[in-house]
Design a protein around this motif. Sequence first.
Motif, PDB file in Angstrom:
ATOM      1  N   ALA A  35      -9.538   1.036  11.238  1.00  0.00           N
ATOM      2  CA  ALA A  35     -10.834   0.267  11.254  1.00  0.00           C
ATOM      3  C   ALA A  35     -11.836   1.185  11.870  1.00  0.00           C
ATOM      4  O   ALA A  35     -13.001   0.901  11.338  1.00  0.00           O
ATOM      5  CB  ALA A  35     -10.621  -0.895  11.542  1.00  0.00           C
ATOM      6  N   ASP A  36     -11.722   1.702  13.013  1.00  0.00           N
ATOM      7  CA  ASP A  36     -12.708   2.343  13.865  1.00  0.00           C
ATOM      8  C   ASP A  36     -13.153   3.659  13.199  1.00  0.00           C
ATOM      9  O   ASP A  36     -14.266   3.698  13.229  1.00  0.00           O
ATOM     10  CB  ASP A  36     -12.109   2.824  15.188  1.00  0.00           C
ATOM     11  N   ARG A  37     -12.264   4.125  12.475  1.00  0.00           N
ATOM     12  CA  ARG A  37     -12.766   5.532  11.749  1.00  0.00           C
ATOM     13  C   ARG A  37     -13.692   5.314  10.648  1.00  0.00           C
ATOM     14  O   ARG A  37     -14.365   5.652  10.172  1.00  0.00           O
ATOM     15  CB  ARG A  37     -11.735   6.577  11.555  1.00  0.00           C
ATOM     16  N   LEU A  38     -13.326   4.015   9.916  1.00  0.00           N
ATOM     17  CA  LEU A  38     -13.866   3.535   8.704  1.00  0.00           C
ATOM     18  C   LEU A  38     -15.448   2.968   9.110  1.00  0.00           C
ATOM     19  O   LEU A  38     -16.304   3.296   8.494  1.00  0.00           O
ATOM     20  CB  LEU A  38     -13.151   2.549   7.997  1.00  0.00           C
ATOM     21  N   ALA A  39     -15.379   2.267  10.513  1.00  0.00           N
ATOM     22  CA  ALA A  39     -16.512   1.876  10.560  1.00  0.00           C
ATOM     23  C   ALA A  39     -17.719   2.914  11.154  1.00  0.00           C
ATOM     24  O   ALA A  39     -18.940   2.939  10.914  1.00  0.00           O
ATOM     25  CB  ALA A  39     -16.622   0.948  11.925  1.00  0.00           C
ATOM     26  N   LYS A  40     -17.186   4.253  11.469  1.00  0.00           N
ATOM     27  CA  LYS A  40     -18.056   5.355  11.503  1.00  0.00           C
ATOM     28  C   LYS A  40     -17.973   6.219  10.453  1.00  0.00           C
ATOM     29  O   LYS A  40     -18.985   7.373  10.553  1.00  0.00           O
ATOM     30  CB  LYS A  40     -17.374   6.112  12.849  1.00  0.00           C
ATOM     31  N   GLY A  41     -17.750   5.994   9.343  1.00  0.00           N
ATOM     32  CA  GLY A  41     -17.758   6.651   8.221  1.00  0.00           C
ATOM     33  C   GLY A  41     -16.927   7.838   8.133  1.00  0.00           C
ATOM     34  O   GLY A  41     -17.341   8.842   7.386  1.00  0.00           O
ATOM     35  N   GLN A  42     -15.733   7.990   8.803  1.00  0.00           N
ATOM     36  CA  GLN A  42     -14.872   9.029   8.867  1.00  0.00           C
ATOM     37  C   GLN A  42     -13.685   8.844   8.048  1.00  0.00           C
ATOM     38  O   GLN A  42     -13.185   7.712   7.711  1.00  0.00           O
ATOM     39  CB  GLN A  42     -14.483   9.168  10.376  1.00  0.00           C
ATOM     40  N   ASP A  43     -12.993   9.877   7.636  1.00  0.00           N
ATOM     41  CA  ASP A  43     -11.935   9.715   6.793  1.00  0.00           C
ATOM     42  C   ASP A  43     -10.857   9.570   7.415  1.00  0.00           C
ATOM     43  O   ASP A  43     -10.554   9.491   8.558  1.00  0.00           O
ATOM     44  CB  ASP A  43     -11.730  11.351   6.001  1.00  0.00           C
ATOM     45  N   ILE A  44      -9.769   9.055   6.718  1.00  0.00           N
ATOM     46  CA  ILE A  44      -8.352   8.344   7.305  1.00  0.00           C
ATOM     47  C   ILE A  44      -7.270   8.766   6.480  1.00  0.00           C
ATOM     48  O   ILE A  44      -6.334   7.874   6.152  1.00  0.00           O
ATOM     49  CB  ILE A  44      -8.555   6.901   7.310  1.00  0.00           C
ATOM     50  N   ILE A  45      -7.235  10.307   6.260  1.00  0.00           N
ATOM     51  CA  ILE A  45      -6.318  10.704   5.496  1.00  0.00           C
ATOM     52  C   ILE A  45      -4.946  10.358   5.980  1.00  0.00           C
ATOM     53  O   ILE A  45      -3.720   9.941   5.441  1.00  0.00           O
ATOM     54  CB  ILE A  45      -6.268  12.202   4.961  1.00  0.00           C
ATOM     55  N   GLY A  46      -4.854  10.704   7.255  1.00  0.00           N
ATOM     56  CA  GLY A  46      -3.422  10.683   8.142  1.00  0.00           C
ATOM     57  C   GLY A  46      -3.039   9.153   8.315  1.00  0.00           C
ATOM     58  O   GLY A  46      -1.889   8.864   8.232  1.00  0.00           O
ATOM     59  N   LEU A  47      -4.143   8.484   8.876  1.00  0.00           N
ATOM     60  CA  LEU A  47      -3.652   6.781   9.090  1.00  0.00           C
ATOM     61  C   LEU A  47      -3.323   6.436   7.732  1.00  0.00           C
ATOM     62  O   LEU A  47      -2.430   5.499   7.879  1.00  0.00           O
ATOM     63  CB  LEU A  47      -4.910   6.408   9.652  1.00  0.00           C
ATOM     64  N   SER A  48      -3.803   6.790   6.708  1.00  0.00           N
ATOM     65  CA  SER A  48      -3.495   5.953   5.430  1.00  0.00           C
ATOM     66  C   SER A  48      -2.195   6.415   5.121  1.00  0.00           C
ATOM     67  O   SER A  48      -1.511   5.492   4.701  1.00  0.00           O
ATOM     68  CB  SER A  48      -4.575   6.243   4.252  1.00  0.00           C
ATOM     69  N   LEU A  49      -1.748   7.635   5.146  1.00  0.00           N
ATOM     70  CA  LEU A  49      -0.507   8.158   5.099  1.00  0.00           C
ATOM     71  C   LEU A  49       0.666   7.334   5.988  1.00  0.00           C
ATOM     72  O   LEU A  49       1.675   7.081   5.486  1.00  0.00           O
ATOM     73  CB  LEU A  49      -0.205   9.630   5.436  1.00  0.00           C
ATOM     74  N   VAL A  50       0.309   7.003   7.281  1.00  0.00           N
ATOM     75  CA  VAL A  50       1.258   6.243   8.039  1.00  0.00           C
ATOM     76  C   VAL A  50       1.260   4.840   7.285  1.00  0.00           C
ATOM     77  O   VAL A  50       2.611   4.327   7.267  1.00  0.00           O
ATOM     78  CB  VAL A  50       0.511   6.184   9.625  1.00  0.00           C
ATOM     79  N   SER A  51       0.301   4.387   6.879  1.00  0.00           N
ATOM     80  CA  SER A  51       0.665   2.928   6.188  1.00  0.00           C
ATOM     81  C   SER A  51       1.309   3.242   4.845  1.00  0.00           C
ATOM     82  O   SER A  51       2.120   2.188   4.729  1.00  0.00           O
ATOM     83  CB  SER A  51      -0.910   2.279   6.020  1.00  0.00           C
ATOM     84  N   ALA A  52       1.223   3.983   4.378  1.00  0.00           N
ATOM     85  CA  ALA A  52       1.726   4.256   3.067  1.00  0.00           C
ATOM     86  C   ALA A  52       3.426   4.728   3.279  1.00  0.00           C
ATOM     87  O   ALA A  52       4.468   4.318   2.729  1.00  0.00           O
ATOM     88  CB  ALA A  52       1.466   5.565   2.159  1.00  0.00           C
ATOM     89  N   LEU A  53       3.603   5.383   4.421  1.00  0.00           N
ATOM     90  CA  LEU A  53       4.964   5.797   4.927  1.00  0.00           C
ATOM     91  C   LEU A  53       5.603   4.173   5.296  1.00  0.00           C
ATOM     92  O   LEU A  53       6.838   4.080   4.834  1.00  0.00           O
ATOM     93  CB  LEU A  53       4.883   6.531   6.100  1.00  0.00           C
ATOM     94  N   TRP A  54       5.062   3.442   5.846  1.00  0.00           N
ATOM     95  CA  TRP A  54       5.689   2.102   6.040  1.00  0.00           C
ATOM     96  C   TRP A  54       5.865   1.352   5.023  1.00  0.00           C
ATOM     97  O   TRP A  54       6.968   0.621   4.856  1.00  0.00           O
ATOM     98  CB  TRP A  54       4.534   1.510   7.106  1.00  0.00           C
ATOM     99  N   CYS A  55       4.868   1.445   4.098  1.00  0.00           N
ATOM    100  CA  CYS A  55       5.301   0.770   2.527  1.00  0.00           C
ATOM    101  C   CYS A  55       6.428   1.314   1.829  1.00  0.00           C
ATOM    102  O   CYS A  55       7.426   0.510   1.532  1.00  0.00           O
ATOM    103  CB  CYS A  55       3.930   0.836   1.856  1.00  0.00           C
ATOM    104  N   ARG A  56       6.751   2.619   1.924  1.00  0.00           N
ATOM    105  CA  ARG A  56       7.518   3.187   1.084  1.00  0.00           C
ATOM    106  C   ARG A  56       9.027   2.805   1.944  1.00  0.00           C
ATOM    107  O   ARG A  56       9.960   2.648   1.322  1.00  0.00           O
ATOM    108  CB  ARG A  56       7.416   4.677   1.381  1.00  0.00           C
ATOM    109  N   TYR A  57       8.874   2.942   3.293  1.00  0.00           N
ATOM    110  CA  TYR A  57      10.132   2.499   4.155  1.00  0.00           C
ATOM    111  C   TYR A  57      10.549   1.064   3.647  1.00  0.00           C
ATOM    112  O   TYR A  57      11.778   0.968   3.440  1.00  0.00           O
ATOM    113  CB  TYR A  57       9.724   2.388   5.457  1.00  0.00           C
ATOM    114  N   PHE A  58       9.714  -0.002   3.499  1.00  0.00           N
ATOM    115  CA  PHE A  58       9.948  -1.164   3.136  1.00  0.00           C
ATOM    116  C   PHE A  58      10.640  -1.369   1.639  1.00  0.00           C
ATOM    117  O   PHE A  58      10.935  -2.407   1.256  1.00  0.00           O
ATOM    118  CB  PHE A  58       8.936  -2.054   3.500  1.00  0.00           C
ATOM    119  N   ALA A  59      10.675  -0.221   0.960  1.00  0.00           N
ATOM    120  CA  ALA A  59      11.040  -0.304  -0.337  1.00  0.00           C
ATOM    121  C   ALA A  59      12.633  -0.240  -0.252  1.00  0.00           C
ATOM    122  O   ALA A  59      13.190  -0.819  -1.344  1.00  0.00           O
ATOM    123  CB  ALA A  59      10.635   0.918  -1.256  1.00  0.00           C
TER     124      ALA A  59
END
Length: 493
Positions: A390-414
């Motif tokens: 959220a902090d990076r998005l508020a600053k207009g910064q990219d979140i490639i790695g943090l989005s990957l963390v969320s995707a890994l969590w989702c993939r884990y819960f498959a």
Amino acid sequence: MTVKLSLASLSDAAATAAVPAYDPKSLTAGILHFGVGNFHRAHQAIYLDDLFNTGKAHDWAIVGAGVMPSDGAMRDKLKAQDFLTTVVEQDNNRTAARVTAPMIDIIAPGDVATVIETLADPKIRIVSMTITEGGYFIDASGRFSPAHPAIAEDGRNPQNPKTVFGLILAGLKERKARGIAPFTIMSCDNIPGNGEVTENAVIGLAKLSDPDFARWIHENVAFPSSMVDRITPATGSREIDILKNDFGIDDNWPVFCEEFKQWVMEDKFPAGRPRLEEVGVQFVPDVAPYELMKLRILNGGHAAIAYPAALLDIHFVHEAMEHKLIRGFLEKLEKDEIIPVIPPVPNTNLIDYYKLIERRFSNPKIGDTIPRLAQDGSNRQPKFILPSTADRLAKGQDIIGLSLVSALWCRYFAGTSDSGKEIVFNDASADRLNAAALKAKDNPDAFLALGDIFGDVAKSELFRTRFAHSLKTLWEQGTAKTLELYLGGKLVK
């Protein structure tokens, strides 16, 4: 010869472990603590043990209180050894055991009358708790949720409380009725602004049945914030056997932990406190900078490595750190995305702090496990990972790695690792997370629709795009290849 731990056998245990320099029978209670788990016994109890060993503050011993039915088993095991605990501290080049004795009793779960009477005892001047991130009834935005069924029930029946906060309210009300000054309420959990969060929970619950009492609490009760830190794995047969074989001590529930520990606290204790600064506790005007640093870098780091390690069938944390892709992922994520949005911390270099965390994660003696790090993600992701997003998005910064963390969590819960091995979940929201994760394979927004977890972050087009691409890559190319793409700067759409 193996020594069965008890007060009577302390002199025998002293052959292989440090033992109290004080007489445990001379202690009197000053603290009631909810949640007598491994972390409490390796952290708060250790600081008190250190202080008691100097010959001071013997009127600040701990009475534990169980709330969950499972707390009964721990109480029985510890009572059988006079509430002593063997703590084994393990660093890369050192292992040492010590027997600690600052806890003098544990009240059985369900014994509401004894908890309330103990809370009303004027000798109890601090009520502390380690009840995990999920125990504070807060939503994705960090606000107290009065509609939670357990809270609503305590609001309807304040005379028969079931939650920690209901018990605390009953104790405060009894003290007020008897003309006894209120105790200080101290959270020792990994939650941003844990003092304020605790105050909101106590006062929020009080408002449901007695708004006047809620105002009295606001005006008269202190809720200091604190930052706590020590890596403390769960206890299993491995730890019990190591203690027996290496130290000759038979302890029903020992605690293994790293050597490092830290406690930073606000000095707001109108009812008094033990002089913990004499044994290393830092009292500061503002805990927030230290707390944010630790939650984002350490706890966020744990959350980041947990799911790729689980998907690659790695069991121990130090083994994950030996995997070059996971170690590289953690370093790049921390340095590129997490650390840059952490405000300055007094007298602290954030890169040096990260290097310390990296070393601690790599300690092979701890035996910390990936399943422990992966548990309770529905409470941990919104506190340790998504705030950085959220902090990076508020600053207009990219979140490639943090989005990957969320995707890994989702993939884990498959529910299966990359090799097809079944994953055993440990999360109160496991069923709905699993259902959403399975749907997300074809429709990534199905996982981001968990509004109590993702909140406003899911409204970001950039986050949704990055998340969907990472998840697609994980399914099509696997975890290792996805990490390799990220490290090479190629995980973009």
